[in-house]
Each structure stands twice: as C-alpha cells, then as structure tokens.
Design a protein around this motif. Structure first.
Motif, PDB file in Angstrom:
ATOM      1  N   GLU A 181       0.253  40.396  14.182  1.00 42.82           N
ATOM      2  CA  GLU A 181      -1.047  40.335  13.522  1.00 42.82           C
ATOM      3  C   GLU A 181      -0.972  39.542  12.216  1.00 42.82           C
ATOM      4  OE1 GLU A 181      -2.047  44.400  12.976  1.00 42.82           O
ATOM      5  OE2 GLU A 181      -2.084  44.858  15.132  1.00 42.82           O
ATOM      6  N   PHE A 182       0.097  38.796  12.032  1.00 43.57           N
ATOM      7  CA  PHE A 182       0.328  38.133  10.745  1.00 43.57           C
ATOM      8  C   PHE A 182      -0.754  37.092  10.476  1.00 43.57           C
ATOM      9  CE2 PHE A 182       2.338  35.265   7.715  1.00 43.57           C
ATOM     10  CZ  PHE A 182       2.961  36.165   6.850  1.00 43.57           C
ATOM     11  N   SER A 183      -1.357  37.184   9.310  1.00 48.49           N
ATOM     12  CA  SER A 183      -2.439  36.259   8.957  1.00 48.49           C
ATOM     13  C   SER A 183      -2.395  35.859   7.490  1.00 48.49           C
ATOM     14  CB  SER A 183      -3.798  36.902   9.270  1.00 48.49           C
ATOM     15  OG  SER A 183      -3.955  38.114   8.529  1.00 48.49           O
ATOM     16  N   LEU A 184      -1.309  36.157   6.799  1.00 46.57           N
ATOM     17  CA  LEU A 184      -1.215  35.879   5.374  1.00 46.57           C
ATOM     18  C   LEU A 184      -1.273  34.372   5.113  1.00 46.57           C
ATOM     19  CD1 LEU A 184      -0.791  37.305   2.635  1.00 46.57           C
ATOM     20  CD2 LEU A 184       1.667  36.953   2.944  1.00 46.57           C
ATOM     21  N   THR A 185      -2.074  33.983   4.159  1.00 42.61           N
ATOM     22  CA  THR A 185      -2.197  32.575   3.783  1.00 42.61           C
ATOM     23  C   THR A 185      -1.903  32.424   2.289  1.00 42.61           C
ATOM     24  OG1 THR A 185      -4.570  32.807   3.382  1.00 42.61           O
ATOM     25  CG2 THR A 185      -3.892  32.114   5.585  1.00 42.61           C
ATOM     26  N   ASP A 186      -1.918  31.181   1.833  1.00 42.85           N
ATOM     27  CA  ASP A 186      -1.680  30.883   0.421  1.00 42.85           C
ATOM     28  C   ASP A 186      -0.383  31.522  -0.063  1.00 42.85           C
ATOM     29  OD1 ASP A 186      -2.240  29.753  -2.046  1.00 42.85           O
ATOM     30  OD2 ASP A 186      -3.294  31.538  -2.760  1.00 42.85           O
ATOM     31  N   ILE A 187       0.676  31.308   0.703  1.00 41.30           N
ATOM     32  CA  ILE A 187       1.980  31.909   0.411  1.00 41.30           C
ATOM     33  C   ILE A 187       2.747  31.005  -0.547  1.00 41.30           C
ATOM     34  CG2 ILE A 187       4.174  32.653   1.422  1.00 41.30           C
ATOM     35  CD1 ILE A 187       2.675  33.193   4.017  1.00 41.30           C
ATOM     36  N   ASN A 188       3.394  31.609  -1.527  1.00 43.31           N
ATOM     37  CA  ASN A 188       4.230  30.865  -2.453  1.00 43.31           C
ATOM     38  C   ASN A 188       5.415  30.267  -1.703  1.00 43.31           C
ATOM     39  OD1 ASN A 188       6.358  30.355  -4.578  1.00 43.31           O
ATOM     40  ND2 ASN A 188       4.764  31.188  -5.907  1.00 43.31           N
ATOM     41  N   ALA A 189       5.751  29.021  -2.032  1.00 45.85           N
ATOM     42  CA  ALA A 189       6.871  28.362  -1.341  1.00 45.85           C
ATOM     43  C   ALA A 189       8.185  29.085  -1.566  1.00 45.85           C
ATOM     44  CB  ALA A 189       6.990  26.914  -1.813  1.00 45.85           C
ATOM     45  N   LEU A 190       8.300  29.819  -2.671  1.00 48.39           N
ATOM     46  CA  LEU A 190       9.506  30.594  -2.956  1.00 48.39           C
ATOM     47  C   LEU A 190       9.316  32.003  -2.406  1.00 48.39           C
ATOM     48  CD1 LEU A 190      10.047  29.479  -6.648  1.00 48.39           C
ATOM     49  CD2 LEU A 190      11.207  28.609  -4.617  1.00 48.39           C
ATOM     50  N   ASN A 191       9.795  32.214  -1.201  1.00 44.15           N
ATOM     51  CA  ASN A 191       9.597  33.518  -0.580  1.00 44.15           C
ATOM     52  C   ASN A 191      10.786  33.911   0.269  1.00 44.15           C
ATOM     53  OD1 ASN A 191       9.004  32.995   2.503  1.00 44.15           O
ATOM     54  ND2 ASN A 191       7.830  31.425   1.396  1.00 44.15           N
ATOM     55  N   ILE A 192      10.910  35.193   0.474  1.00 42.09           N
ATOM     56  CA  ILE A 192      11.927  35.752   1.345  1.00 42.09           C
ATOM     57  C   ILE A 192      11.231  36.773   2.237  1.00 42.09           C
ATOM     58  CG2 ILE A 192      12.591  37.549  -0.317  1.00 42.09           C
ATOM     59  CD1 ILE A 192      15.477  37.189   0.654  1.00 42.09           C
ATOM     60  N   CYS A 193      11.620  36.844   3.503  1.00 38.59           N
ATOM     61  CA  CYS A 193      10.969  37.731   4.453  1.00 38.59           C
ATOM     62  C   CYS A 193      11.888  38.891   4.811  1.00 38.59           C
ATOM     63  CB  CYS A 193      10.581  36.974   5.719  1.00 38.59           C
ATOM     64  SG  CYS A 193       9.261  35.765   5.469  1.00 38.59           S
ATOM     65  N   ALA A 194      11.313  40.073   4.837  1.00 40.81           N
ATOM     66  CA  ALA A 194      12.030  41.268   5.273  1.00 40.81           C
ATOM     67  C   ALA A 194      11.463  41.701   6.618  1.00 40.81           C
ATOM     68  CB  ALA A 194      11.872  42.383   4.246  1.00 40.81           C
ATOM     69  N   ILE A 195      12.355  41.965   7.570  1.00 38.25           N
ATOM     70  CA  ILE A 195      11.925  42.327   8.922  1.00 38.25           C
ATOM     71  C   ILE A 195      12.482  43.703   9.271  1.00 38.25           C
ATOM     72  CG2 ILE A 195      11.852  41.638  11.343  1.00 38.25           C
ATOM     73  CD1 ILE A 195      12.744  38.822  10.373  1.00 38.25           C
ATOM     74  N   GLU A 196      11.600  44.606   9.641  1.00 35.11           N
ATOM     75  CA  GLU A 196      12.003  45.885  10.218  1.00 35.11           C
ATOM     76  C   GLU A 196      11.776  45.751  11.721  1.00 35.11           C
ATOM     77  OE1 GLU A 196      10.860  49.457   7.819  1.00 35.11           O
ATOM     78  OE2 GLU A 196       9.751  47.954   6.655  1.00 35.11           O
ATOM     79  N   VAL A 197      12.877  45.516  12.452  1.00 35.93           N
ATOM     80  CA  VAL A 197      12.795  45.079  13.842  1.00 35.93           C
ATOM     81  C   VAL A 197      12.341  46.211  14.761  1.00 35.93           C
ATOM     82  CG1 VAL A 197      14.038  44.050  15.766  1.00 35.93           C
ATOM     83  CG2 VAL A 197      14.614  43.395  13.408  1.00 35.93           C
ATOM     84  N   MET A 198      11.285  45.933  15.512  1.00 33.15           N
ATOM     85  CA  MET A 198      10.766  46.843  16.536  1.00 33.15           C
ATOM     86  C   MET A 198      10.681  46.052  17.838  1.00 33.15           C
ATOM     87  SD  MET A 198       9.629  49.891  17.288  1.00 33.15           S
ATOM     88  CE  MET A 198       9.155  50.602  15.712  1.00 33.15           C
ATOM     89  N   ALA A 199      11.440  46.469  18.840  1.00 28.82           N
ATOM     90  CA  ALA A 199      11.487  45.746  20.112  1.00 28.82           C
ATOM     91  C   ALA A 199      10.474  46.321  21.098  1.00 28.82           C
ATOM     92  CB  ALA A 199      12.891  45.823  20.700  1.00 28.82           C
ATOM     93  N   GLU A 200       9.699  45.431  21.704  1.00 33.82           N
ATOM     94  CA  GLU A 200       8.771  45.836  22.753  1.00 33.82           C
ATOM     95  C   GLU A 200       9.483  45.814  24.097  1.00 33.82           C
ATOM     96  OE1 GLU A 200       5.766  42.858  22.403  1.00 33.82           O
ATOM     97  OE2 GLU A 200       5.528  43.189  20.243  1.00 33.82           O
ATOM     98  N   THR A 201       8.869  46.371  25.111  1.00 34.47           N
ATOM     99  CA  THR A 201       9.426  46.310  26.462  1.00 34.47           C
ATOM    100  C   THR A 201       9.557  44.851  26.881  1.00 34.47           C
ATOM    101  OG1 THR A 201       8.376  48.405  27.049  1.00 34.47           O
ATOM    102  CG2 THR A 201       9.116  47.004  28.864  1.00 34.47           C
ATOM    103  N   GLY A 202      10.747  44.463  27.332  1.00 38.24           N
ATOM    104  CA  GLY A 202      10.974  43.085  27.745  1.00 38.24           C
ATOM    105  C   GLY A 202      11.378  42.161  26.618  1.00 38.24           C
ATOM    106  N   ALA A 203      11.599  42.689  25.411  1.00 35.02           N
ATOM    107  CA  ALA A 203      12.016  41.843  24.290  1.00 35.02           C
ATOM    108  C   ALA A 203      13.358  41.180  24.591  1.00 35.02           C
ATOM    109  CB  ALA A 203      12.119  42.678  23.021  1.00 35.02           C
ATOM    110  N   ARG A 204      13.550  39.987  24.070  1.00 37.85           N
ATOM    111  CA  ARG A 204      14.791  39.251  24.293  1.00 37.85           C
ATOM    112  C   ARG A 204      15.849  39.744  23.296  1.00 37.85           C
ATOM    113  NH1 ARG A 204      16.654  34.515  26.732  1.00 37.85           N
ATOM    114  NH2 ARG A 204      18.382  33.537  25.619  1.00 37.85           N
ATOM    115  N   ILE A 205      16.543  40.812  23.677  1.00 35.91           N
ATOM    116  CA  ILE A 205      17.587  41.409  22.845  1.00 35.91           C
ATOM    117  C   ILE A 205      18.931  40.896  23.335  1.00 35.91           C
ATOM    118  CG2 ILE A 205      18.659  43.559  22.088  1.00 35.91           C
ATOM    119  CD1 ILE A 205      15.951  44.930  22.820  1.00 35.91           C
ATOM    120  N   LEU A 206      19.736  40.380  22.439  1.00 30.23           N
ATOM    121  CA  LEU A 206      21.049  39.861  22.788  1.00 30.23           C
ATOM    122  C   LEU A 206      22.092  40.959  22.582  1.00 30.23           C
ATOM    123  CD1 LEU A 206      20.898  36.302  21.161  1.00 30.23           C
ATOM    124  CD2 LEU A 206      20.277  37.000  23.485  1.00 30.23           C
ATOM    125  N   PRO A 207      22.624  41.536  23.658  1.00 24.06           N
ATOM    126  CA  PRO A 207      23.655  42.574  23.509  1.00 24.06           C
ATOM    127  C   PRO A 207      24.846  42.061  22.711  1.00 24.06           C
ATOM    128  CG  PRO A 207      22.844  42.501  25.769  1.00 24.06           C
ATOM    129  CD  PRO A 207      22.277  41.307  25.069  1.00 24.06           C
TER     130      PRO A 207
END
Length: 413
Positions: free
Chosen positions: A202-228
């Motif tokens: 649902e990501f829709s954020l705009t006008d983002i500062n070029a100096l940014n870092i992203c934090a991800i709390e990973v949630m896998a859906e059914t069929g997600a491409r998970i690399l064992p």
C-alpha cells in the motif's frame, strides 16, 4: 598474534583526517573534529558536506569529482599536507574511509566518526543492531535485498535516492512480501527528520528526502519467494531448460566445493548458473564466474542471478578452454558441462590456485572415463550419486531412478 604481543601503528604522523558528519552538521562535532577542519589546507567532500562545514573551512574546498577515483587520486597526491575528508556518519561503514584505506596506510590517517545512519535508524526504532540484517543499496542493485527477505526478519536498507523506497516497496510486493511493514526514515539527525511507516503493498509516500534509509519488518505471504538458507535450493526457484544440477546433487557438489569466505569460483558449463548462485549465497563476500557457451543460457543465468539477489555473478559467454584465458585465478572450480572436450580439464587444473578445490560431475560415460583417468593419475576422491524419486506407476507409486552422477573431487597440491 600471540599472547602479550602489541600492535604498533608506526611513527608516521597522520596527515589525513576523515571526519564523519551528521545532518546536524557542526553542532554534532567534537572540538577535535572542528579543530582539524579549521586547520586543514585542503578539505574534500560532497557539496552537502562542504556546505554544512563551510563556517569552519579556511582552506581550499574540493568537491568530489566524477568518477570518484579521480578524487581519491587527488587526495593521495597531497600526502604530507594537512587534508580533511568529510564523510557521512561512520566513514568505515559503507563509507569513503574504506575506499581511501585501500591506498592510504592506517598510520597516515585519523578517523573521527559520527553515528551511522544505520545506528540512528536502529535507535529510532528500538532495534538491536546485532539482531538485524544490514544492506547498502546506495549505488548498488536493489536485488541485493532478496536473500535477506526471511519471514520475521528485520532489515535496514540504505537507498540511493528519493525513488529508492518506492522501488523497494514494489520489489517486496511483487515477491510476495507486500504485507511487510516498510518504514522510511528521512534526514536522520537533522531538522527535516521524518519517520513514516506503510505496508509495502500500500506504499504511497511521496516527496521523500533523498537521504533516507528503509526499515523492513518482513512478512511473507503464501507463495512468497523465500530463499532457504541450506544448500540445494528447489529446482523450481531457478529458470532453466533442463540443464541444471539437480538440488540433491547440487547440495553434495557445494559441500565438496567447500566454500570459504571471499573465494572465487569458476563454474564451467554453467547451464542455469545454479552452482555459482548458491556459492555466492553462502556469504556476501563470495565471488563467482559462470562460463557458458549458449547465449540463451547466459541470458538466463543473468536473470537467475538477479532474482536470487546475487547480481554480482560474472557471466562469460564462451566455451572452455578458450573462454578461460585471462580470467582471475580461482580458488575453486566446478566442471558441470563440457569437461570431456579437449583441453578443458587440463586448463582448469592449470588455472586452479595451490590448495584450491576442483569438483567435476559426470553423467555420460565419456565424461566418467575422463574423471576415472584423472583420479587414477592425480588422486582425489570419487563418489557415485544415485537418486530415485517416487512417482506414479499406474494407480500406485514406484521409484524412478535419475541418471547416476559420478563426482570427482580433488585438491591441488
């Protein structure tokens, strides 16, 4: 170093000072850092850093050149002159300090770091740095994030610019991780700091500062491409035309190749690239070259390398032994195809470093004969791999044997 040994940095007086700057500019600097900037005859940095430090700079200001190597040469040419290099945060954490240290001895420099953007992000989120995955996507392929997408994982990813968060959100959503919480932390430590969280899908954020870092709390859906994390990944994860070392044989092959951190593998007759890809997945420092004669398969290897998050896999289109000429010496070699052709095994053995490992698989009698001859002459070990898979036999189930594989493993003296 043994007990009671002391490391000495020598008597060289540091002429280069690398100062880490945060978004708070001079406010966050200590007295020593300020003194070094004020007394330097030359100050190097990006336009933003030079602007932040401008009130203190009395010497000549040099903005980074393009390509960056030109600036490194300019710094090295000033050896012996008081020089300051301005860097972002911690210069030795995905920073300019690492680049400069390749040409300038530690004893010639002093480093005054500031908190890295990763440290600042972790402090804002309350995350323990030692428990999370950290990856820099700054000027690097976005696909590098893929191996870190494990269910329940927390990932900090430094992006290149204001487009990075949206591109990362799209990759997550298209790979089956759209329900992951994506937090964008902008301009950390400065007056424009902002922290915003949205689901990747649902990501829709705009006008983002070029100096940014992203934090991800990973949630896998059914069929997600998970690399064992274990070797021998499912064949279905690879794009291939049947020319692939099957997962069970691949796991045994990688075990025989015995990857060690930072080593280089040649994958001769790479097919789908599965061996080189799994070799590189074993550690971020691993390197591999896939040698493949088919244009179509070489293109397929490129796509596989991207979707497995190892875009650094080097692909050489050509046929051994001619295609091996001029390649950097390998620590390990896998011969998966074309080994029975004249000169291939001889060229591989000659190129292998002393102490390096060579593993070759045979499914044809011609290649098996080559391996038997090499083992009788050079030693090493031979194993026979027989795999059978359960499959329907009418209304019942029976064992259907795969083609047996003869594997020769050898360590060069």
């Amino acid at each position: 170093m043994g007990d009671n040994q002391v490391f000495s940095g020598g008597d060289t007086t540091p002429w280069l000072t690398i100062v880490g700057l945060g978004e708070d500019g001079l406010t966050g600097l200590g007295d020593e850092a300020k003194r070094c900037i004020a007394s330097a005859s030359m100050v190097f940095g990006g336009a933003r850093h030079l602007e932040l430090a401008a009130p203190l700079v009395a010497g000549v200001r040099h903005q980074w050149l393009s390509p960056f190597e030109r600036s490194v040469e300019a710094v090295v040419a000033l050896r012996g002159t008081p020089v300051v290099v301005l860097a972002s945060g911690d210069p030795f954490f995905f920073g300019v300090g690492v680049t400069l240290a390749r040409q300038i001895a530690r004893s010639e420099m002093r480093v005054l770091p500031a908190p890295s953007s990763f440290s600042l992000a972790a402090s804002r989120l309350g995350w323990a740095l030692q428990d999370i995955a950290i990856v820099s996507l700054h000027g690097r392929p976005l696909d590098l994030i893929r191996p870190h997408l494990q269910p329940g994982a927390r990932v900090l990813a430094l992006t290149s610019d204001e487009r990075g968060p949206m591109e990362l959100a799209r990759l997550l959503a298209s790979s089956g991780f759209g329900q992951s919480l994506l937090t964008v932390l902008e301009a950390l430590g400065g007056g424009q700091e902002r922290v915003t969280s949205q689901l990747a899908a649902e990501f829709s954020l705009t006008d983002i500062n070029a100096l940014n870092i992203c934090a991800i709390e990973v949630m896998a859906e059914t069929g997600a491409r998970i690399l064992p994390l274990a070797p021998g990944l499912d064949d279905g994860l690879f794009e291939h035309d049947g020319q692939i070392t099957k997962r069970e044989v691949r796991a045994l092959t990688l075990s025989a190749l015995a990857p060690r951190r930072g080593e280089l593998l040649w994958d001769i007759g790479a097919g789908s690239g599965s061996i080189g890809i799994e070799w590189m997945l074993s550690d971020p420092a691993m390197r591999a070259i896939a040698i493949e004669g088919s244009v179509e398969r070489a293109e397929r290897i490129t796509r596989n390398a991207a979707t497995f998050g190892v875009p650094g896999l080097i692909i050489v289109h050509g046929t051994a032994p001619d295609a091996l000429a001029g390649l950097p010496s390998p620590d390990a070699i896998f011969v998966g195809g074309g080994g029975s052709e004249d000169g291939v095994m001889a060229a591989a053995i000659a190129a292998l470093k002393a102490g390096g490992r060579l593993v070759a698989n045979a499914v044809t009698t011609e290649m098996e004969a080559v391996l038997l001859e090499h083992q009788s002459r050079l030693g090493g070990s031979l194993i026979r791999i027989d795999i059978a898979r359960a499959s329907p036999v009418g209304a019942m189930t029976g064992w259907r044997p795969a083609m047996p594989v003869t594997q020769w493993s050898w360590v060069k003296p």
